[in-house]
Design a protein around this motif. Sequence first.
Motif, PDB file in Angstrom:
ATOM      1  N   CYS A 118      -5.761   1.784  -1.710  1.00  0.00           N
ATOM      2  CA  CYS A 118      -6.835   1.429  -0.781  1.00  0.00           C
ATOM      3  C   CYS A 118      -7.523   2.705  -0.334  1.00  0.00           C
ATOM      4  O   CYS A 118      -7.006   3.809  -0.542  1.00  0.00           O
ATOM      5  CB  CYS A 118      -6.318   0.649   0.419  1.00  0.00           C
ATOM      6  SG  CYS A 118      -5.304   1.620   1.556  1.00  0.00           S
ATOM      7  N   ALA A 119      -8.673   2.538   0.244  1.00  0.00           N
ATOM      8  CA  ALA A 119      -9.456   3.676   0.722  1.00  0.00           C
ATOM      9  C   ALA A 119      -9.850   3.435   2.166  1.00  0.00           C
ATOM     10  O   ALA A 119     -10.126   2.303   2.583  1.00  0.00           O
ATOM     11  CB  ALA A 119     -10.691   3.879  -0.146  1.00  0.00           C
ATOM     12  N   VAL A 120      -9.891   4.507   2.935  1.00  0.00           N
ATOM     13  CA  VAL A 120     -10.326   4.482   4.331  1.00  0.00           C
ATOM     14  C   VAL A 120     -11.484   5.469   4.466  1.00  0.00           C
ATOM     15  O   VAL A 120     -11.348   6.638   4.084  1.00  0.00           O
ATOM     16  CB  VAL A 120      -9.180   4.842   5.294  1.00  0.00           C
ATOM     17  CG1 VAL A 120      -9.705   4.895   6.738  1.00  0.00           C
ATOM     18  CG2 VAL A 120      -8.043   3.846   5.171  1.00  0.00           C
TER      19      VAL A 120
ATOM     20  N   VAL B 284     -11.709  -0.811  -0.541  1.00  0.00           N
ATOM     21  CA  VAL B 284     -11.985  -0.232   0.771  1.00  0.00           C
ATOM     22  C   VAL B 284     -11.315  -1.094   1.821  1.00  0.00           C
ATOM     23  O   VAL B 284     -11.670  -2.264   2.008  1.00  0.00           O
ATOM     24  CB  VAL B 284     -13.503  -0.142   1.009  1.00  0.00           C
ATOM     25  CG1 VAL B 284     -13.788   0.459   2.383  1.00  0.00           C
ATOM     26  CG2 VAL B 284     -14.167   0.698  -0.083  1.00  0.00           C
ATOM     27  N   ARG B 285     -10.342  -0.491   2.516  1.00  0.00           N
ATOM     28  CA  ARG B 285      -9.604  -1.220   3.534  1.00  0.00           C
ATOM     29  C   ARG B 285     -10.423  -1.313   4.835  1.00  0.00           C
ATOM     30  O   ARG B 285     -10.326  -2.296   5.563  1.00  0.00           O
ATOM     31  CB  ARG B 285      -8.268  -0.541   3.788  1.00  0.00           C
ATOM     32  CG  ARG B 285      -7.314  -1.273   4.702  1.00  0.00           C
ATOM     33  CD  ARG B 285      -6.896  -2.646   4.106  1.00  0.00           C
ATOM     34  NE  ARG B 285      -6.350  -2.538   2.789  1.00  0.00           N
ATOM     35  CZ  ARG B 285      -5.069  -2.283   2.524  1.00  0.00           C
ATOM     36  NH1 ARG B 285      -4.218  -2.053   3.521  1.00  0.00           N
ATOM     37  NH2 ARG B 285      -4.632  -2.255   1.282  1.00  0.00           N
TER      38      ARG B 285
ATOM     39  N   ASP C  17       7.191   7.237  -0.046  1.00  0.00           N
ATOM     40  CA  ASP C  17       6.798   5.923   0.488  1.00  0.00           C
ATOM     41  C   ASP C  17       5.284   5.824   0.697  1.00  0.00           C
ATOM     42  O   ASP C  17       4.690   4.757   0.571  1.00  0.00           O
ATOM     43  CB  ASP C  17       7.499   5.661   1.826  1.00  0.00           C
ATOM     44  CG  ASP C  17       9.013   5.680   1.684  1.00  0.00           C
ATOM     45  OD1 ASP C  17       9.489   5.223   0.626  1.00  0.00           O
ATOM     46  OD2 ASP C  17       9.684   6.150   2.616  1.00  0.00           O
ATOM     47  N   LEU C  18       4.667   6.940   1.073  1.00  0.00           N
ATOM     48  CA  LEU C  18       3.227   6.938   1.354  1.00  0.00           C
ATOM     49  C   LEU C  18       2.635   8.226   0.818  1.00  0.00           C
ATOM     50  O   LEU C  18       3.140   9.318   1.078  1.00  0.00           O
ATOM     51  CB  LEU C  18       2.963   6.837   2.867  1.00  0.00           C
ATOM     52  CG  LEU C  18       1.490   6.852   3.299  1.00  0.00           C
ATOM     53  CD1 LEU C  18       0.759   5.639   2.753  1.00  0.00           C
ATOM     54  CD2 LEU C  18       1.367   6.920   4.826  1.00  0.00           C
TER      55      LEU C  18
ATOM     56  N   THR D  45       0.843  -1.188   0.000  1.00  0.00           N
ATOM     57  CA  THR D  45       0.000   0.000   0.000  1.00  0.00           C
ATOM     58  C   THR D  45       0.882   1.243   0.000  1.00  0.00           C
ATOM     59  O   THR D  45       1.655   1.461   0.927  1.00  0.00           O
ATOM     60  CB  THR D  45      -0.918  -0.003   1.235  1.00  0.00           C
ATOM     61  OG1 THR D  45      -1.702  -1.193   1.241  1.00  0.00           O
ATOM     62  CG2 THR D  45      -1.820   1.215   1.225  1.00  0.00           C
ATOM     63  N   GLN D  46       0.717   2.057  -1.054  1.00  0.00           N
ATOM     64  CA  GLN D  46       1.523   3.268  -1.175  1.00  0.00           C
ATOM     65  C   GLN D  46       0.653   4.519  -1.295  1.00  0.00           C
ATOM     66  O   GLN D  46       1.039   5.577  -0.840  1.00  0.00           O
ATOM     67  CB  GLN D  46       2.454   3.157  -2.397  1.00  0.00           C
ATOM     68  CG  GLN D  46       3.582   4.177  -2.404  1.00  0.00           C
ATOM     69  CD  GLN D  46       4.597   3.900  -3.507  1.00  0.00           C
ATOM     70  OE1 GLN D  46       4.450   2.915  -4.251  1.00  0.00           O
ATOM     71  NE2 GLN D  46       5.616   4.733  -3.634  1.00  0.00           N
TER      72      GLN D  46
END
Length: 735
Positions: free
Chosen positions: A680-682, A709-710, A656-657, A545-546
């Motif tokens: 991913c999505a939060v 969707v995480r 990295d993120l 996940t980035q």
Amino acid sequence: MNVIAIRPRTDDQYTPSEEGGELGTFSLKWIFAFLVRRWILIAAVGLLVFILCFTSFLFQRSQYTATALVMINAGQDQVLAPDQMVGGQQMAPAQVVDSQLEVLRSRELAGRLVDALNLVNDPEWNVMLPPDQAPVAGPVVPPAAETPQEAATREQLRQNVIVAVANSISVNRRGLTYAAEVSATSTNPERAAQMANRLVDLFQQYQMEARLDSANRANSWLSTRVRELRDDVQEKEAIVERYRAQTGLLSAQGGLLSEQQTADLQGNLTQARADLAEREARLQQLQATISVGGSADAIAGVLNSSVISQLRAQEAQIARRQADYESRYGEAHPSVQNVRAERTDIRNQINAEIARISSGLRTEVEVARARVNALEANMDLMRGEMVGNNEQLVRLREYEREAAASRTVYESFLTRFHEIADQGTMRTMPAQLVSAATVPTEPSSPRLSIAFVLSIVLGAGLGLAAGFLAEALDEGFGDADEVERKLGVPALATVPKLRRTDLRQVPPASQHPVGYLLERQVSAFTESYRVLRTTIIFAAGQPKTQIVAITSAVPDEGKTTVSLCLSRVSALSGQRVLLIDCDLRRRSVKDVLGIEPTTGLLQVLAGEASWRQAIYADELSGMHVLPLSEAGFTPKDIFGAEDMSRLLAELRNSYDLIVLDCAPVLAVAETRVVVAKADCAVVVARWQKTPIRAVRSALQQLQSAGANVRGVALNCVDRRVPGYYTYPAYDFSES
């Protein structure tokens, strides 16, 4: 051409929950948590209801109840006997008692009681009278002259009093017995006893009147019916007699004359045939005896003749003398000759008698045969006559049956008529007063002990009802377990709520969640974002996940604060972090950080500047920010174009993120496009505020756009509110 990248669905993506209710499952743990959460509301409502109920009981007027015991007569007054009724059905004694009890409860008796005690002029029952007016005794006397409207008003007032009195009277049966308790309740104990006893008297009078009226109506009906039946019997019997006279079918001794004649003739014929058979048998026996040469003794036995028997006795004497003479004198002696002559004469007499009797037998046989023939001829004649009368006889029998049936009904009704007449003269009481009502010495209501318990029960019930109502109307999430149970996605982290007392512990410039995170890096608030970062980046079974998209279902959920705090925590952990503001409408990142960019994301995507020129560095944490400048809103689909995809691909090599602060899903259309480009999505949901249905709808829309969707981040959780946060909190104060 703008292209929207749709990520193919995977098996572990979000599946909408099938659960329909918002209260969850009723377990002991849930009930305990519910009571802890809502105890203030439950206690407040319960206490208020208890105070109101108990106060109302305290201010109620004292009520007195007097009870009379009555024994009900279970007998019935019947006009017809059970076997005369259709089906022979009648009421059981228990049903009779229940019917009498309903009469005691009826408005008719209540109205008679109101008139007998003049309760219309009693302020207790007539609310139109002043409370201090004294009750007026005696029966109700209507005014001499009143208009129809006044009469209607007076009758309506009377009916209102009757309803009030009927509600104050209770009639209860004692078990399965015929005894009933008649109770009357009043604010005056003497009036309560008077009402109960007078009601029993009125009930007895009513039943006597009803019995007499029933007997009179039954006698009137039965007398009319008896007259009708008597006339019907006379008419049908006259029809029978006229038909007999017309057809000649006369009767004698209860039967038809022709039938009696036929019966007599049949008896005579039978007797004649028997006599003929007897005489023929004697003649045949005599002839058979003579033909075989039977002796005179045998013939005498057949004929049963006393004359022949005497002659045979004389012949026997002469034979003895002949034998005696022959032995003494010899055969030539004159005495012997005389004896022989006498014996020959006796034998001649016997033969003559046999001939005479035989001739008489033949004559008797002929006479008997002639008599039988005559009777048979008469019998044939009577049979022919009866065959001719068969049709008339059938009609006569029908008339006779109708007349007999009518007479039976007439006699039955006549008997019942006399029984009903006797029954109407009997003065048996339909109900017996076993125990008269006495004046009560203690009030029956209100009873403070019962009122206290009832107020507690009612308060507790309404308090719990208020708690359940509040729980049902609470559409927000209570804890992480509820998120997973109702949405089917994991709860990534629960971010605690920062109270004003918490923010006052940091410098004024940092009195914001983003600044509090830097000032209190060893705190539950900061640790919750470390948990969120860990669950996002190091999720098991997920690719690297980035790029993380932070969004919410509706506005004001704190998604920008979550994006900033997540970015700062990740930067403080040593990662190269970039926060991109993708909310084209609010552009909150620059306001929180206090920057005024002239170049931002829109200029980078438009090719007016490179992303390196638009980057702002956060000196406190080391993260980079790509904000939105103050340039106006653009209607172009900038996120769906290839420029956004190329920018993200280029940024992957430098950071990295990458955190995308997106607009709410249900409010802004392009959010689904941006989220689909992320790894991913939060979804951020506010504790006890965000509607569950809104989050569920947002998850469905993200799924349809191909987003991964995480999970859900539960924001602003007040762990100090009892009943919500069920796990023990870690104490960071020592650190």
